[in-house]
Design an enzyme around this catalytic site. Structure first.
Site, PDB file in Angstrom:
ATOM      1  N   LYS A   1       1.185 -12.619  -3.240  1.00 46.45           N
ATOM      2  CA  LYS A   1       1.027 -11.454  -4.109  1.00 46.45           C
ATOM      3  C   LYS A   1       2.146 -11.520  -5.152  1.00 46.45           C
ATOM      4  O   LYS A   1       3.320 -11.552  -4.787  1.00 46.45           O
ATOM      5  CB  LYS A   1       1.144 -10.187  -3.263  1.00 46.45           C
TER       6      LYS A   1
ATOM      7  N   GLU B   1      -7.157  -2.540   0.730  1.00 43.50           N
ATOM      8  CA  GLU B   1      -5.760  -2.544   1.164  1.00 43.50           C
ATOM      9  C   GLU B   1      -5.268  -1.101   1.294  1.00 43.50           C
ATOM     10  O   GLU B   1      -5.077  -0.414   0.297  1.00 43.50           O
ATOM     11  CB  GLU B   1      -4.887  -3.305   0.158  1.00 43.50           C
TER      12      GLU B   1
ATOM     13  N   ARG C   1       2.023   4.076   2.967  1.00 39.01           N
ATOM     14  CA  ARG C   1       2.858   4.977   2.172  1.00 39.01           C
ATOM     15  C   ARG C   1       2.669   6.441   2.550  1.00 39.01           C
ATOM     16  O   ARG C   1       3.322   7.316   1.976  1.00 39.01           O
ATOM     17  CB  ARG C   1       2.560   4.796   0.674  1.00 39.01           C
TER      18      ARG C   1
END
Length: 266
Positions: free
Chosen positions: A192, A105, A109
């Site tokens: 999640k 993943e 960011r």
């Protein structure tokens, strides 16, 4: 419609099924070495809810495979990666895959994230996804970069429906029963749990999961080698997300491979 390229690696040979958002229709496909062939659409009864099996009019029972489930089942840990320099991405991916963690993943960011996804896609065995996807613009960008699954810190209807239209495995963040119920209404049952420790930890997830037996989870946030095994021992948890296997900065391939191997053995 025909499954997208990012689904093909998860499709077994034989007969498989895909669904539209809301699980109103199941589309059956023949999968052979030569590709996909559409067989038949089956409309499910109204109000039947999400499911993983459906009766075909012929009387045969077919299994509807959640692509999100397939991603979560690849390994007990999905590395959550913050890549600051795309030049390091391929080496990082190779070390993680070699250590037994194929699902990666890459979080949105940093400015390097999309280029990192493109670079990691070139690594044999890597199943590269995008995290911190918060809107439809992010979704379009990561799909263009080659992401094979999408993770979001939260759940919104526009993003969930857009991911459904793209037929890309989607793992939205949830932290309470209302989030889960909204996801179920959208045809989702893999989530999640985020931020896991800050949201009450494993006791909170056990309480949340009890009324939602059909749901499966990937807890992320505050999880490390010291507590990952405890989370993974809870049956509704398919895997955990964690950044401890890939510290920021230039990757030390030997160290990262060793940490990945340890995590893969959980």
């Amino acid at each position: 419609r025909t499954p997208h390229a990012h689904q093909a690696r998860f499709l077994p040979r034989g007969l498989v099924a895909t669904t539209d958002m809301g699980y109103d229709t199941v589309r059956l496909w023949s999968v052979t070495a030569d590709g996909l062939r559409h067989r038949q659409d089956v409309v499910l009864p109204r109000g039947s809810g999400p499911r993983h099996t459906v009766w075909h009019p012929s009387g045969h029972l077919y299994v509807v495979t959640e692509l999100s489930h397939e991603v979560c089942a690849l390994a007990p840990v999905i590395p959550v990666l913050v890549v600051e320099d795309a030049a390091h991405a391929a080496d990082l991916a190779r070390a993680l895959v070699k250590g037994g963690l194929p699902a990666l993943e890459v979080t949105l960011r940093t400015p390097a994230a999309l280029d990192a996804i493109r670079a990691m896609k070139q690594v044999d065995g890597a199943v590269v996804g995008a995290g911190t996807v918060t809107n439809q613009e992010d979704l379009a960008a990561v799909i263009e970069a080659g992401a094979e699954f999408v993770v979001s810190p939260g759940l919104t209807e526009p993003l969930a429906r857009a991911a459904g239209r793209e037929r890309i495995p989607f793992l939205p963040g949830i932290a309470n029963a209302g989030d889960i119920m909204r996801g179920l209404d959208l045809g989702l049952d893999h989530f999640k749990f985020f931020p896991a420790e800050a949201s009450g930890g494993l006791p909170a997830l056990k309480a949340l999961a009890a009324p939602f037996h059909q749901c499966r989870f990937c807890p992320t946030g505050g999880i490390g080698l010291n507590n990952a095994a405890e989370w993974l021992a809870f049956e509704p948890v398919l895997c955990v997300g964690g950044s401890w296997v890939a510290p920021r900065g230039e990757p030390d391939s030997v160290k990262i491979e060793a940490m990945a191997r340890e995590a893969a053995g959980l």
